[in-house]
Design a protein around this motif. Structure first.
Motif, PDB file in Angstrom:
ATOM      1  N   HIS A  41      40.313  46.208  41.227  1.00 56.74           N
ATOM      2  CA  HIS A  41      41.198  45.336  39.784  1.00 56.74           C
ATOM      3  C   HIS A  41      40.760  44.910  38.654  1.00 56.74           C
ATOM      4  CE1 HIS A  41      44.499  42.661  40.176  1.00 56.74           C
ATOM      5  NE2 HIS A  41      43.610  42.200  39.327  1.00 56.74           N
ATOM      6  N   GLU A  42      40.087  44.488  38.299  1.00 60.07           N
ATOM      7  CA  GLU A  42      39.436  44.248  36.867  1.00 60.07           C
ATOM      8  C   GLU A  42      39.256  45.340  35.772  1.00 60.07           C
ATOM      9  OE1 GLU A  42      39.533  41.647  36.373  1.00 60.07           O
ATOM     10  OE2 GLU A  42      39.983  40.340  38.576  1.00 60.07           O
ATOM     11  N   LEU A  43      38.841  46.225  36.729  1.00 60.50           N
ATOM     12  CA  LEU A  43      38.459  47.806  35.484  1.00 60.50           C
ATOM     13  C   LEU A  43      40.242  47.978  35.233  1.00 60.50           C
ATOM     14  CD1 LEU A  43      36.840  49.575  34.395  1.00 60.50           C
ATOM     15  CD2 LEU A  43      36.800  51.223  36.667  1.00 60.50           C
ATOM     16  N   GLY A  44      40.656  48.289  36.141  1.00 67.51           N
ATOM     17  CA  GLY A  44      42.258  48.206  35.417  1.00 67.51           C
ATOM     18  C   GLY A  44      43.015  47.486  33.928  1.00 67.51           C
ATOM     19  N   HIS A  45      42.597  46.556  34.502  1.00 69.75           N
ATOM     20  CA  HIS A  45      42.949  45.288  33.384  1.00 69.75           C
ATOM     21  C   HIS A  45      41.624  46.022  32.145  1.00 69.75           C
ATOM     22  CE1 HIS A  45      45.847  42.456  35.006  1.00 69.75           C
ATOM     23  NE2 HIS A  45      44.495  42.082  36.325  1.00 69.75           N
ATOM     24  N   PHE A  46      40.643  45.844  32.032  1.00 68.00           N
ATOM     25  CA  PHE A  46      39.585  45.852  31.241  1.00 68.00           C
ATOM     26  C   PHE A  46      39.891  47.379  30.231  1.00 68.00           C
ATOM     27  CE2 PHE A  46      35.794  48.288  29.885  1.00 68.00           C
ATOM     28  CZ  PHE A  46      35.161  46.807  28.447  1.00 68.00           C
ATOM     29  N   VAL A  47      40.366  48.273  30.757  1.00 67.55           N
ATOM     30  CA  VAL A  47      40.067  49.833  30.057  1.00 67.55           C
ATOM     31  C   VAL A  47      41.474  50.225  29.207  1.00 67.55           C
ATOM     32  CG1 VAL A  47      40.579  52.000  30.792  1.00 67.55           C
ATOM     33  CG2 VAL A  47      38.994  51.220  32.383  1.00 67.55           C
ATOM     34  N   TRP A  48      42.358  49.025  30.150  1.00 65.65           N
ATOM     35  CA  TRP A  48      43.791  48.893  29.224  1.00 65.65           C
ATOM     36  C   TRP A  48      43.688  47.800  27.921  1.00 65.65           C
ATOM     37  CZ3 TRP A  48      47.141  52.950  28.727  1.00 65.65           C
ATOM     38  CH2 TRP A  48      47.482  53.589  29.995  1.00 65.65           C
ATOM     39  N   ALA A  49      43.069  47.386  28.699  1.00 68.48           N
ATOM     40  CA  ALA A  49      42.319  46.314  27.202  1.00 68.48           C
ATOM     41  C   ALA A  49      42.137  46.719  25.677  1.00 68.48           C
ATOM     42  CB  ALA A  49      42.150  44.518  27.488  1.00 68.48           C
ATOM     43  N   LYS A  50      40.414  48.118  26.675  1.00 67.78           N
ATOM     44  CA  LYS A  50      39.824  48.289  25.466  1.00 67.78           C
ATOM     45  C   LYS A  50      40.415  49.530  24.663  1.00 67.78           C
ATOM     46  CE  LYS A  50      35.839  46.605  25.595  1.00 67.78           C
ATOM     47  NZ  LYS A  50      35.112  46.613  24.869  1.00 67.78           N
ATOM     48  N   ILE A  51      41.678  50.518  25.220  1.00 67.94           N
ATOM     49  CA  ILE A  51      42.245  51.936  25.065  1.00 67.94           C
ATOM     50  C   ILE A  51      43.586  50.873  23.630  1.00 67.94           C
ATOM     51  CG2 ILE A  51      44.336  52.930  25.097  1.00 67.94           C
ATOM     52  CD1 ILE A  51      43.518  53.642  28.020  1.00 67.94           C
ATOM     53  N   PHE A  52      43.581  49.700  24.321  1.00 69.21           N
ATOM     54  CA  PHE A  52      44.455  49.264  23.112  1.00 69.21           C
ATOM     55  C   PHE A  52      44.095  47.675  22.022  1.00 69.21           C
ATOM     56  CE2 PHE A  52      48.029  49.048  26.389  1.00 69.21           C
ATOM     57  CZ  PHE A  52      48.434  50.399  27.033  1.00 69.21           C
ATOM     58  N   GLY A  53      43.192  48.219  21.885  1.00 68.84           N
ATOM     59  CA  GLY A  53      41.989  47.528  20.805  1.00 68.84           C
ATOM     60  C   GLY A  53      41.617  45.796  21.087  1.00 68.84           C
ATOM     61  N   VAL A  54      41.984  45.540  21.660  1.00 72.32           N
ATOM     62  CA  VAL A  54      42.028  44.042  22.283  1.00 72.32           C
ATOM     63  C   VAL A  54      40.321  43.782  23.151  1.00 72.32           C
ATOM     64  CG1 VAL A  54      42.268  41.776  24.007  1.00 72.32           C
ATOM     65  CG2 VAL A  54      44.508  43.744  23.526  1.00 72.32           C
ATOM     66  N   LYS A  55      40.004  42.197  22.400  1.00 71.97           N
ATOM     67  CA  LYS A  55      38.697  41.969  22.378  1.00 71.97           C
ATOM     68  C   LYS A  55      38.458  41.624  23.655  1.00 71.97           C
ATOM     69  CE  LYS A  55      34.788  40.092  19.542  1.00 71.97           C
ATOM     70  NZ  LYS A  55      34.394  39.064  18.379  1.00 71.97           N
ATOM     71  N   VAL A  56      37.604  42.077  24.711  1.00 71.29           N
ATOM     72  CA  VAL A  56      37.036  41.438  26.053  1.00 71.29           C
ATOM     73  C   VAL A  56      35.402  40.567  25.730  1.00 71.29           C
ATOM     74  CG1 VAL A  56      36.541  42.232  28.095  1.00 71.29           C
ATOM     75  CG2 VAL A  56      38.080  43.540  26.514  1.00 71.29           C
ATOM     76  N   LEU A  57      36.115  39.705  26.458  1.00 69.76           N
ATOM     77  CA  LEU A  57      34.731  38.467  26.016  1.00 69.76           C
ATOM     78  C   LEU A  57      33.678  38.770  27.247  1.00 69.76           C
ATOM     79  CD1 LEU A  57      36.313  35.146  23.852  1.00 69.76           C
ATOM     80  CD2 LEU A  57      35.610  37.561  22.843  1.00 69.76           C
ATOM     81  N   THR A  58      34.583  38.339  28.268  1.00 71.40           N
ATOM     82  CA  THR A  58      33.337  38.669  29.939  1.00 71.40           C
ATOM     83  C   THR A  58      34.286  38.893  30.572  1.00 71.40           C
ATOM     84  OG1 THR A  58      33.574  35.920  29.104  1.00 71.40           O
ATOM     85  CG2 THR A  58      32.558  37.015  30.887  1.00 71.40           C
ATOM     86  N   PHE A  59      33.451  40.244  31.529  1.00 70.45           N
ATOM     87  CA  PHE A  59      34.111  41.166  32.427  1.00 70.45           C
ATOM     88  C   PHE A  59      33.124  40.547  33.519  1.00 70.45           C
ATOM     89  CE2 PHE A  59      33.421  44.136  35.108  1.00 70.45           C
ATOM     90  CZ  PHE A  59      35.018  44.610  35.316  1.00 70.45           C
ATOM     91  N   SER A  60      34.221  39.740  34.830  1.00 70.28           N
ATOM     92  CA  SER A  60      33.066  39.518  35.342  1.00 70.28           C
ATOM     93  C   SER A  60      33.864  39.920  36.937  1.00 70.28           C
ATOM     94  CB  SER A  60      32.976  37.807  35.752  1.00 70.28           C
ATOM     95  OG  SER A  60      32.424  37.104  36.589  1.00 70.28           O
ATOM     96  N   ILE A  61      32.389  40.339  37.948  1.00 67.75           N
ATOM     97  CA  ILE A  61      32.841  40.209  39.535  1.00 67.75           C
ATOM     98  C   ILE A  61      32.261  39.083  39.947  1.00 67.75           C
ATOM     99  CG2 ILE A  61      32.376  42.019  41.002  1.00 67.75           C
ATOM    100  CD1 ILE A  61      34.355  42.771  38.922  1.00 67.75           C
ATOM    101  N   GLY A  62      33.249  38.110  40.285  1.00 68.32           N
ATOM    102  CA  GLY A  62      32.684  37.717  41.253  1.00 68.32           C
ATOM    103  C   GLY A  62      31.973  36.478  40.916  1.00 68.32           C
ATOM    104  N   PHE A  63      32.116  34.923  41.499  1.00 67.62           N
ATOM    105  CA  PHE A  63      31.684  33.541  41.133  1.00 67.62           C
ATOM    106  C   PHE A  63      30.797  33.133  41.537  1.00 67.62           C
ATOM    107  CE2 PHE A  63      36.785  33.437  41.920  1.00 67.62           C
ATOM    108  CZ  PHE A  63      37.396  34.115  40.652  1.00 67.62           C
ATOM    109  N   GLY A  64      30.411  32.180  40.672  1.00 67.04           N
ATOM    110  CA  GLY A  64      29.480  30.579  41.397  1.00 67.04           C
ATOM    111  C   GLY A  64      28.093  31.491  40.239  1.00 67.04           C
ATOM    112  N   PRO A  65      27.290  30.788  40.633  1.00 60.69           N
ATOM    113  CA  PRO A  65      25.735  31.334  39.795  1.00 60.69           C
ATOM    114  C   PRO A  65      26.100  32.594  39.616  1.00 60.69           C
ATOM    115  CG  PRO A  65      25.622  30.027  41.978  1.00 60.69           C
ATOM    116  CD  PRO A  65      26.708  30.322  41.718  1.00 60.69           C
ATOM    117  N   LYS A  66      25.254  33.312  38.694  1.00 57.53           N
ATOM    118  CA  LYS A  66      25.150  34.555  37.591  1.00 57.53           C
ATOM    119  C   LYS A  66      23.873  35.298  38.377  1.00 57.53           C
ATOM    120  CE  LYS A  66      29.359  34.092  36.374  1.00 57.53           C
ATOM    121  NZ  LYS A  66      30.004  34.194  36.901  1.00 57.53           N
ATOM    122  N   VAL A  67      24.288  36.555  39.212  1.00 60.17           N
ATOM    123  CA  VAL A  67      22.958  37.064  39.862  1.00 60.17           C
ATOM    124  C   VAL A  67      22.520  38.317  38.974  1.00 60.17           C
ATOM    125  CG1 VAL A  67      22.935  36.418  41.624  1.00 60.17           C
ATOM    126  CG2 VAL A  67      24.412  38.278  41.558  1.00 60.17           C
TER     127      VAL A  67
END
Length: 557
Positions: free
Chosen positions: A17-43
């Motif tokens: 799901h998030e990859l869809g948002h991410f890829v098309w944001a990159k294609i249109f030149g939008v700057k992506v600050l964070t790509f995160s899978i999951g919540f809580g403490p970062k492993v």
């Protein structure tokens, strides 16, 4: 293990799901600050050229954080054209819709991987022709269908698909029969199929089945040569004069030229063992035997007239005690002859005649020991609520037959990849339609909201399907992925569908909605989402409690 399956499913679907948002944001030149899978403490966390990639401990969500004017972070002058808001409306729509679209399209790949792994296909060989259907008199058992309207086929599944898609349409079949090619023209009859959620489909049917009946015999006349030889109804013939016999057609061939010669017939006889294994099950075991069969010497009639042997298809194998059929004096071994004074020539026809008017009594005639008997039968009806909360009547024929079949040798699919792709697209479409109709039925009030399931239901389903094997797990993942994609398209603020709703207002009014309005709408959407999640969680707990109660009752019993 169930927890591992659940974590794997959630992680994969959220990533897609998030990859869809991410890829098309990159294609249109939008700057992506964070790509995160999951919540809580970062492993897991690492930084790319301009994006931080994170994996959280709890795989229950994810997000793609893009550079936006309205956020707290300052926007450098050189990045102003790379903010999400700076993009044209159509680009923002694509970026937002890409997430749900990936969840809806990803199952095509999942289903494709399942179908392409299929290695066993039944050949397009006619095993049985149902009386009273379009194929009667045109196709015969053993026919091998090679082409349909010039399209070459190699499996029975392809033949069934084409027939199902062609109700009322003339089909030209190229058939291999008796070592020669013949052309058969058949018009599939229209059959109405009623599915859950009041979904109605019209499909074509010509009345053929892919496997031939096994050599299970029925004997209606006690004065016949077969009965005198010691053969009985439901004996499974395995050899005639030492020659192996598999299908009933093989049995007919083995005795076709015999007029008066005594031959040994080897058989297996099913003997019922009621309440076997301490009452855990009713079963039957085979007892072997050999009969000396002497067909009648005179005449050139069919197998039944010369020996008394016929297919056991129309013979009653079991009748539930206390049922309407039992009370009408129908018993195991009886041969069905008529329903409402209309002759039936196959068990399938017997069922069709009963179920065409299931709410009214039917006069059934049968043979027992060569003597005709009859009785009136009213099918048992049960009114029940299905898993979607809809009230449905269900009818039961409490008498059953036993007519096993012999599958043809499996074949390879001549065009496996196109078959797998087409099947994957069809399956994805069917699931999308089913879920959309389900949502509509809930809105209409025709389906109870108690059918909503939450994470506990997903956990149970994934664990159960995962324990069955990889293909079952992939199948469950595909259905849940489509659910996730369609739910995200609901016009609820905070979901992707809510953002699309904002864009619709922007397209109509020619300016973005005020930030304050969007904030309030998002708060309301969040409350609605929490309410739906609460209902789903409540339903999950109630289902789990019902299961626990059922298990406790079984232990007490």
């Amino acid at each position: 293990m169930d927890l591992l399956y659940f974590a794997l499913l959630c992680s994969v679907l959220i990533f897609v799901h998030e990859l869809g948002h991410f890829v098309w944001a990159k294609i249109f030149g939008v700057k992506v600050l964070t790509f995160s899978i999951g919540f809580g403490p970062k492993v897991l966390r690492f930084r790319g050229r301009e994006t931080e990639y994170c994996v959280g401990l709890l795989p229950l969500g994810g997000f793609v954080k893009m550079l936006e004017e309205n956020r707290q972070e300052p926007v450098l002058p050189e990045d102003r054209k790379r903010t999400f808001e700076a993009q044209a409306l159509w680009k923002r729509v694509i970026i937002v819709i890409a997430g749900p679209a990936m969840n809806i399209l990803f199952p095509v790949l999942l289903y494709f991987s399942v179908f392409v792994g299929e290695t066993r296909f039944s050949p397009p060989t006619v095993g049985f022709v149902l009386p009273g259907h379009p194929a009667e008199g045109k196709l015969t058992p053993g026919d091998r269908v090679l082409e349909v309207d010039g399209e070459r086929i190699s499996t029975f599944a392809e033949l069934a698909r084409i027939i199902g898609e062609s109700p009322g349409k003339e089909l030209r079949l190229k058939v291999f029969r008796n070592n020669e090619h013949v052309e058969v023209v058949v018009v599939p009859e229209e059959k109405v199929v009623r599915k859950p959620l009041d979904i109605v489909e019209k499909v074509g049917e010509i009345g053929i089945k892919p496997s031939r009946p096994a050599a299970v015999v029925g004997i209606s006349r006690p004065d016949s040569p077969a009965y005198r030889a010691g053969l009985r109804t439901f004996d499974l013939v395995t050899e005639v004069r030492g020659r192996p016999v598999k299908t009933f057609a093989d049995l007919e061939t083995a005795l076709s030229e015999n007029h008066g010669e005594t031959v040994p017939v080897t058989y297996l006889r099913p003997v019922k063992v009621p309440r076997a294994f301490g009452g855990l099950a009713d079963m039957a075991v085979y007892e072997s035997g050999v009969a000396a069969l002497t067909p009648e010497a005179s005449g050139h009639g069919d197998l039944e007239s010369r020996t008394g042997l016929e297919s056991a298809d129309l013979y009653v194998f079991d009748v539930a005690e206390g049922s309407a059929e039992w009370n009408a004096d129908m018993r195991p071994g009886d041969r069905i002859v008529e329903v409402d004074q209309a002759v039936v020539t196959a068990w399938a026809t017997f069922l069709e005649r009963l179920l065409v008017a299931p709410d009214r009594p039917h006069m059934v005639t049968w043979l027992r020991g060569g003597v005709k008997k009859s009785g009136t039968i009213l099918l048992r009806r049960e009114d029940w609520i299905d898993e979607y909360g809809q009230h449905r009547p269900r009818y039961f024929v409490r008498a059953s037959n036993w007519s096993p079949v012999v599958p043809e040798a499996y074949v390879e699919h001549a065009s496996l990849l196109p078959f797998a792709l087409r099947s994957a697209l069809d399956e994805t479409y069917d699931v999308i339609r089913f879920i959309v109709v389900g949502i509509v039925r809930i809105v209409e009030g025709k389906v109870s909201i108690s059918t909503l399931g939450g994470p506990i239901t997903v956990y149970d389903v994934v664990g159960e399907e995962g324990s069955k094997g990889v293909s079952y797990f992939v199948w469950a993942m595909a259905v849940i992925s489509i659910n996730l994609g369609l739910v995200n398209l609901l016009p609820i603020p905070v979901l992707d569908g809510g953002h699309l709703l904002f864009f619709l207002f922007e397209a109509v009014s020619r300016r973005p909605l005020p930030l304050r309005v969007r904030e309030i709408a998002s708060l309301v959407g969040l409350l609605v989402l929490f309410a739906l999640m609460g209902v789903a969680f409540k339903n999950d707990v109630e289902r789990r409690w019902d299961v626990i109660q059922g298990q406790l009752r079984e232990l007490v019993d």
